[in-house]
Design a protein around this motif. Structure first.
Motif, short mmCIF file in Angstrom:
data_model
loop_
_atom_site.label_atom_id
_atom_site.label_comp_id
_atom_site.label_asym_id
_atom_site.label_seq_id
_atom_site.Cartn_x
_atom_site.Cartn_y
_atom_site.Cartn_z
N LEU A 340 0.86 -1.18 0.00
CA LEU A 340 0.00 0.00 0.00
C LEU A 340 0.90 1.23 0.00
N ASP A 341 0.39 2.36 -0.51
CA ASP A 341 1.06 3.64 -0.30
C ASP A 341 0.99 3.92 1.19
N ARG A 342 2.04 4.59 1.70
CA ARG A 342 2.02 4.88 3.14
C ARG A 342 2.28 6.35 3.41
N VAL A 343 1.52 6.96 4.28
CA VAL A 343 1.79 8.33 4.72
C VAL A 343 1.69 8.39 6.24
N TRP A 344 2.46 9.35 6.81
CA TRP A 344 2.43 9.51 8.27
C TRP A 344 1.61 10.73 8.63
N ARG A 345 0.86 10.61 9.70
CA ARG A 345 0.14 11.74 10.27
C ARG A 345 0.40 11.75 11.78
N GLU A 346 0.01 12.84 12.44
CA GLU A 346 0.23 12.94 13.88
C GLU A 346 -1.09 13.21 14.57
N VAL A 347 -1.37 12.52 15.67
CA VAL A 347 -2.57 12.86 16.44
C VAL A 347 -2.13 13.37 17.81
N ARG A 348 -2.95 14.22 18.37
CA ARG A 348 -2.70 14.83 19.67
C ARG A 348 -3.49 14.06 20.72
N LEU A 349 -2.84 13.77 21.85
CA LEU A 349 -3.55 13.12 22.96
C LEU A 349 -3.63 14.11 24.10
N GLY A 350 -4.81 14.53 24.48
CA GLY A 350 -4.97 15.46 25.60
C GLY A 350 -4.51 16.86 25.23
N ASP A 352 -1.82 18.45 26.66
CA ASP A 352 -0.46 18.79 27.08
C ASP A 352 0.54 18.71 25.93
N GLY A 353 0.06 18.66 24.71
CA GLY A 353 0.98 18.69 23.56
C GLY A 353 1.52 17.32 23.20
N THR A 354 1.10 16.24 23.90
CA THR A 354 1.59 14.90 23.57
C THR A 354 1.05 14.48 22.20
N THR A 355 1.95 14.03 21.34
CA THR A 355 1.51 13.59 20.02
C THR A 355 2.01 12.18 19.75
N VAL A 356 1.28 11.47 18.91
CA VAL A 356 1.66 10.10 18.51
C VAL A 356 1.48 10.02 16.99
N ARG A 357 2.47 9.44 16.32
CA ARG A 357 2.34 9.29 14.87
C ARG A 357 1.44 8.09 14.52
N VAL A 358 0.71 8.23 13.42
CA VAL A 358 -0.04 7.08 12.90
C VAL A 358 0.35 6.88 11.44
N LYS A 359 0.46 5.62 11.06
CA LYS A 359 0.79 5.30 9.67
C LYS A 359 -0.50 4.91 8.96
N LEU A 391 -3.92 3.58 25.51
CA LEU A 391 -3.38 4.59 24.59
C LEU A 391 -3.66 4.21 23.13
N LEU A 392 -3.52 2.91 22.84
CA LEU A 392 -3.78 2.48 21.45
C LEU A 392 -5.22 2.81 21.06
N ARG A 393 -6.14 2.59 21.99
CA ARG A 393 -7.55 2.89 21.71
C ARG A 393 -7.73 4.40 21.51
N ASP A 394 -7.07 5.22 22.38
CA ASP A 394 -7.23 6.68 22.28
C ASP A 394 -6.68 7.20 20.96
N VAL A 395 -5.55 6.63 20.51
CA VAL A 395 -4.96 7.08 19.24
C VAL A 395 -5.91 6.76 18.10
N GLU A 396 -6.49 5.56 18.14
CA GLU A 396 -7.43 5.20 17.07
C GLU A 396 -8.63 6.13 17.03
N VAL A 397 -9.14 6.48 18.21
CA VAL A 397 -10.28 7.40 18.27
C VAL A 397 -9.87 8.78 17.74
N ALA A 398 -8.68 9.26 18.15
CA ALA A 398 -8.22 10.59 17.70
C ALA A 398 -8.03 10.59 16.18
N ALA A 399 -7.52 9.48 15.64
CA ALA A 399 -7.32 9.40 14.19
C ALA A 399 -8.68 9.43 13.47
N GLN A 400 -9.64 8.74 14.06
CA GLN A 400 -11.00 8.71 13.47
C GLN A 400 -11.59 10.11 13.47
#
Ligand SMILES: O=C([S-])c1cc(C(=O)S)c[n+]([C@@H]2O[C@H](COP(=O)(O)O)[C@@H](O)[C@H]2O)c1
Ligand code: NI
Length: 410
Positions: A340-350, A352-359, A391-400
């Protein structure tokens, strides 16, 4: 469906060259100016100029700061500025992702945490204008798929705010190491031909499967962007070509890669050595590395260590198998894989500026998979004490919530 863009960066790439080429290909200066002014109101003027480079007509984009340019800008400050900018979604996301990529490269090059990265030239208004301008120009041209050639890096040294640096400069090396953008072997190129901002933009916008040497399908537009130097015999330009897929070209765009798979069977290695072996294989360029338990002759339990690699990394990966395990030989064979083509995005958690990348895994611009970057999740879990599974669940929700879910078009 939007349009496809092919970038010829074989003579090098810089942010202003790429933006000059996109304007030459028809991106509207007004749309680009408006986006840049949203992030940096009244800071710069964008002035395109018609020039020639080794006899080739091109657009040179001058980014003229109106006031004395800021020399240093901390990454968290720039991130806040970009996050708060009222830009169209795709422009906002691409500009932020490009600078996030530059921050990771700078952090690795200087051995400081990302939050402490201070950009020098890269954080000045002209680089901000290049990045936001390229994002706005791609949006204006309705480009949804980008491929590029191998990138001409140059040679020798360059004077920077860090002092005199060897070419490619450390930030460019880090960017190449963290993306599928490949370097050209080109002894003709003198000086710094690929800058951190140019390479970060390529790494962020190109999807797919390594370098593409010609625009597949029917050409619908083109542009040439000039670098500042004019060297005889080799045009210092970036070329872009807008193209449409014909049926024939579509057939070949299967996302297929030609790779090699290496393997060795081992029954006498201390099992505690296997995790570092896998890490070393990945560090040597393996795209994946894994172990399969086997029963060998005389009923002995053993392990087959496998690695998948690009053909150019075959020797380095085999060398790791031979040095770091007790094997007497390594087998290899050619394999194909669909990707698949792949791109990176970033989601914010809370807050306090915490971010997590999603592929995101994409097929024809449609999201197929959304995968949180596990190392980012692990780091947040360690810093906060929160369970990884929450955290995995929160990242998925933030990405959604950001619109990145299977079936979404981006
Ligand atoms: O601005 C920063 S932090 C910076 C880091 C590095 C490293 O390799 S580390 C190099 N440079 C040089 O700055 C100029 C401008 O780069 P742009 O990407 O803004 O065009 C260029 O010579 C880089 O090599 C800057
Ligand atoms: Ni630096």
């Amino acid at each position: 469906m939007g349009r496809r863009l092919w970038i010829d960066a074989s003579a090098g790439v810089a942010g202003d060259m790429l933006l000059g080429a996109l304007l030459d290909a028809g991106a509207r200066l007004g749309a680009v100016q408006e986006a840049v002014a949203t992030v940096a109101p009244g800071a710069v003027d964008l002035v395109p100029d018609r020039v020639t480079r080794a006899g080739l007509a091109a657009t040179q984009l001058h980014v003229r700061p109106r006031a004395r340019a800021e020399e240093h800008r901390a990454w968290p400050e720039l991130r806040r500025l970009l996050e708060g900018a009222a830009l169209p979604g795709p422009v906002h996301d691409l500009a932020l992702a490009t600078f996030a990529r530059l921050a990771v490269a700078e952090s690795r090059a200087h051995g400081v945490p990302e939050e402490q990265v201070h950009f020098h030239e890269v954080g000045a208004w002209d680089s901000v204008a290049d990045v936001v301008g390229v994002a706005a120009a791609l949006h204006d041209l309705a480009v949804d798929h980008v491929s590029c050639t191998r990138v001409g890096l140059g040679s020798g040294t360059v004077r920077t705010a860090h002092g005199t640096m060897p070419v490619p400069v450390p930030a460019v090396v880090e960017l190449l190491g963290a993306s599928s953008v490949e370097a050209a072997a080109d002894a003709d190129l003198v000086g710094e031909c690929a800058t951190p901002t140019g390479v970060a933009l390529l790494a962020e916008v190109t999807q797919g499967h390594g370098p593409v040497n010609a625009p597949p399908g029917r050409v619908t537009g083109s542009g040439v962007g000039a670098g500042s130097r004019d060297t005889a015999g080799r045009a210092n330009v970036v070329r872009v070509v807008l193209h449409e897929q014909t049926d024939e070209a579509e057939d070949t765009d299967t996302g297929e890669e030609a790779l090699v798979e290496l393997a060795a069977t081992v029954d006498d290695l201390d099992p505690r050595a296997w995790p570092p072996v896998l890490e070393t294989l990945l560090a040597a360029g393996a795209l994946d590395a894994w172990l399969v338990p086997v029963h060998m002759k005389k009923g002995r339990p053993g392990v087959v260590v496998h690695a998948l690699a690009r053909p150019a990394d075959r020797a380095a990966v085999a060398e790791v198998m031979m040095r770091h395990t007790s094997t007497l030989g390594v087998r290899w064979h050619e394999v194909g894989r669909f990707v698949l083509d792949r791109v990176w995005r970033e989601v914010r958690l809370g807050d306090d500026g915490t971010t997590v990348r999603v592929k995101l895994g994409l097929r024809d611009g449609v999201v197929q998979t959304v995968t949180p970057e596990f190392e980012d999740v692990r780091a947040v879990a360690e810093a906060t004490g929160r369970p990884v599974r929450h955290l995995l669940r929160d990242v998925e929700v933030a990405a959604q919530l950001a619109g990145w879910e299977p079936g979404a078009e981006i």
